[in-house]
Design a protein around this motif. Structure first.
Motif, PDB file in Angstrom:
ATOM      1  N   VAL A   1      55.933 -65.260  27.900  1.00  0.00           N
ATOM      2  CA  VAL A   1      55.978 -63.827  27.605  1.00  0.00           C
ATOM      3  C   VAL A   1      57.363 -63.529  27.047  1.00  0.00           C
TER       4      VAL A   1
ATOM      5  N   GLY B   1      71.607 -73.545  13.749  1.00  0.00           N
ATOM      6  CA  GLY B   1      71.505 -74.995  13.601  1.00  0.00           C
ATOM      7  C   GLY B   1      72.030 -75.782  14.788  1.00  0.00           C
TER       8      GLY B   1
ATOM      9  N   ASP C   1      58.597 -71.413  30.170  1.00  0.00           N
ATOM     10  CA  ASP C   1      59.969 -70.898  30.094  1.00  0.00           C
ATOM     11  C   ASP C   1      60.796 -71.367  31.290  1.00  0.00           C
TER      12      ASP C   1
ATOM     13  N   LEU D   1      60.719 -62.062  25.912  1.00  0.00           N
ATOM     14  CA  LEU D   1      61.644 -61.055  26.431  1.00  0.00           C
ATOM     15  C   LEU D   1      62.565 -60.606  25.298  1.00  0.00           C
TER      16      LEU D   1
HETATM   17  N1  LIG Z   1      60.455 -65.590  27.165  1.00  0.00           N
HETATM   18  C1  LIG Z   1      61.436 -65.857  26.300  1.00  0.00           C
HETATM   19  N2  LIG Z   1      61.892 -67.125  26.164  1.00  0.00           N
HETATM   20  C2  LIG Z   1      62.891 -67.427  25.271  1.00  0.00           C
HETATM   21  O1  LIG Z   1      63.308 -68.600  25.158  1.00  0.00           O
HETATM   22  C3  LIG Z   1      63.436 -66.372  24.458  1.00  0.00           C
HETATM   23  C4  LIG Z   1      62.928 -65.080  24.643  1.00  0.00           C
HETATM   24  N3  LIG Z   1      61.955 -64.851  25.568  1.00  0.00           N
HETATM   25  N4  LIG Z   1      63.419 -64.051  23.925  1.00  0.00           N
HETATM   26  C5  LIG Z   1      64.395 -64.261  22.863  1.00  0.00           C
HETATM   27  C6  LIG Z   1      65.294 -65.439  23.157  1.00  0.00           C
HETATM   28  C7  LIG Z   1      66.035 -65.943  21.933  1.00  0.00           C
HETATM   29  N5  LIG Z   1      65.492 -67.243  21.662  1.00  0.00           N
HETATM   30  C8  LIG Z   1      65.732 -67.993  20.503  1.00  0.00           C
HETATM   31  C9  LIG Z   1      65.298 -69.288  20.367  1.00  0.00           C
HETATM   32  C10 LIG Z   1      65.483 -69.993  19.196  1.00  0.00           C
HETATM   33  C11 LIG Z   1      66.122 -69.436  18.118  1.00  0.00           C
HETATM   34  C12 LIG Z   1      66.290 -70.206  16.864  1.00  0.00           C
HETATM   35  O2  LIG Z   1      65.431 -70.978  16.480  1.00  0.00           O
HETATM   36  N6  LIG Z   1      67.405 -70.094  16.165  1.00  0.00           N
HETATM   37  C13 LIG Z   1      67.645 -70.828  14.940  1.00  0.00           C
HETATM   38  C14 LIG Z   1      67.404 -70.003  13.698  1.00  0.00           C
HETATM   39  C15 LIG Z   1      67.903 -68.595  13.739  1.00  0.00           C
HETATM   40  C16 LIG Z   1      67.707 -67.828  12.444  1.00  0.00           C
HETATM   41  O3  LIG Z   1      67.592 -68.444  11.379  1.00  0.00           O
HETATM   42  O4  LIG Z   1      67.689 -66.583  12.490  1.00  0.00           O
HETATM   43  C17 LIG Z   1      69.072 -71.371  14.969  1.00  0.00           C
HETATM   44  O5  LIG Z   1      69.862 -70.958  15.834  1.00  0.00           O
HETATM   45  O6  LIG Z   1      69.391 -72.224  14.155  1.00  0.00           O
HETATM   46  C18 LIG Z   1      66.582 -68.134  18.224  1.00  0.00           C
HETATM   47  C19 LIG Z   1      66.402 -67.432  19.405  1.00  0.00           C
HETATM   48  C20 LIG Z   1      64.581 -67.557  22.635  1.00  0.00           C
HETATM   49  N7  LIG Z   1      64.433 -66.584  23.517  1.00  0.00           N
END
Ligand SMILES: Nc1nc(=O)c2c([nH]1)NC[C@@H]1CN(c3ccc(C(=O)N[C@@H](CCC(=O)O)C(=O)O)cc3)C=[N+]21
Ligand SMILES: NC(=O)C1=CN([C@@H]2O[C@H](COP(=O)(O)OP(=O)(O)OC[C@H]3O[C@@H](n4cnc5c(N)ncnc54)[C@H](OP(=O)(O)O)[C@@H]3O)[C@@H](O)[C@H]2O)C=CC1
Length: 283
Positions: A93, A257, A117, A95
């Motif tokens: 879910v 990255g 998660d 957040l």
């Molecule tokens: N239940 C829940 N579990 C989560 O794990 C969760 C969440 N809610 N809510 C939001 C946050 C944030 N989050 C990210 C994960 C991967 C990237 C990601 O793939 N970032 C890439 C690309 C970013 C881009 O290009 O904008 C990078 O850092 O290279 C970003 C943000 C997981 N979250």
């Protein structure tokens, strides 16, 4: 010193490739359901990246999109449906949730065996008591990166900046399990810069753009930047001032990255683990 870049995108790509190979040999497709309530833009990137990665690795993955005014009781009923659906191995879910929905209640409603998660109190408790369970994806991804980068963990002084339930705390548990000497720093910590400077391994997870300056980083430290902050001009930056920190660190993760792609790869890894555990097989 000019730091070696720890390429999270490449490490995540290899991990996803290994998962895809394991899934190709299974007689079923592990099922993942991501539930998104409303349209928080930060969640949008994550959900998109996750969908692409899950499909490419052979998961049966779908996103359930609900309106922003969804009632808490309706979300709880959906979670219950997913809990009993035999095709679903992992439930996430997304957040944050809109203000009318209490996140703790929703997380507690997820079957711990499907809690990919790793946020359910049962899984948090298992982590804290060194029992097997589902481990939160971001800290798990950081441990993968540290191991891939060949960082010596036993006895190392590790400082985790940030003490959230989803990153800082489980991160500290995993580093402790790897025999680091762990400090958890936060908004009430006195002289943050000095605490950080002592770290041989510094993990920043505060959500404050470029708060960690170059002179907060000890010579030769390994710096892991969990922060993902969108600036008004659209740029994505971490919690660490990258160029300054890279002059002192031995190794550092970039944003983007770095840790972000590892979070997604570990979500898929957790989903495969949950699927194998639920079906009582090793794959
Ligand atoms: N239940 C829940 N579990 C989560 O794990 C969760 C969440 N809610 N809510 C939001 C946050 C944030 N989050 C990210 C994960 C991967 C990237 C990601 O793939 N970032 C890439 C690309 C970013 C881009 O290009 O904008 C990078 O850092 O290279 C970003 C943000 C997981 N979250
Ligand atoms: N790469 C990825 O996959 C993911 C990245 N993130 C990113 O990581 C960052 C942290 O996320 P999350 O843990 O959820 O954030 P939270 O807001 O839940 O927690 C932030 C933590 O940082 C501490 N903090 C905030 N401001 C300061 C300050 N000025 N000085 C010292 N400590 C401070 C808070 O302290 P206190 O407890 O005292 O209030 C708190 O413990 C964000 O940028 C987020 O976007 C998050 C999840 C996944």
């Amino acid at each position: 010193m000019s730091a070696r870049i720890i390429d999270g995108k490449a490490v995540a790509g290899r991990l996803r490739g290994q998962l895809a190979e394991r899934i190709a040999r299974l007689p079923f497709r592990p099922g993942l359901r991501v539930v998104r309530v409303g349209d928080d833009p930060a969640s949008g990137v994550y959900v998109r990246n996750k969908d692409r990665a899950a499909a490419a690795a052979g998961f049966d993955s779908a996103t359930v999109q609900l309106p922003v005014d969804t009632r808490e009781s309706d979300l709880l009923m959906l979670v219950e449906d997913l809990n009993i659906d035999p095709a679903v191995d992992g439930i996430l879910v997304q957040l944050p949730l809109p203000p009318q929905i209490r996140p703790d209640l929703v997380i507690a409603a997820i079957d711990p065996a499907k809690d990919v998660d790793g946020f359910h109190p049962v899984n948090a408790g298992r982590l804290a008591t060194q029992q097997p369970g589902l481990v939160p994806c971001t800290p798990k991804g950081v441990m993968h990166l540290l191991r891939e980068a060949g960082v010596a963990l036993a006895g190392a002084r590790a400082v985790v900046l940030g003490r959230s339930q989803i990153v800082g705390r489980p991160m500290a548990q995993l580093l402790l399990q790897a025999d680091c000497t762990v400090t958890l720093a936060h908004s009430r910590t006195r002289d943050l810069a000095a605490e950080c400077r002592r770290a041989e391994i510094l993990v920043a997870a505060v959500g404050r753009p470029e708060m960690v300056r170059g002179d907060w980083v000890g010579e030769g430290a390994v710096v892991i930047d969990v922060g993902i902050n969108r600036l008004p001009d659209g740029r994505l930056v971490g919690d660490v001032a990258f160029a300054e920190a890279a002059e002192r660190a031995a190794a550092i993760t970039p944003v983007p990255g770095g840790v972000g792609p590892m979070t997604i790869a570990c979500l898929l890894e957790n989903t495969l683990e949950a699927a194998l555990a639920r079906r009582g097989t090793q794959g």
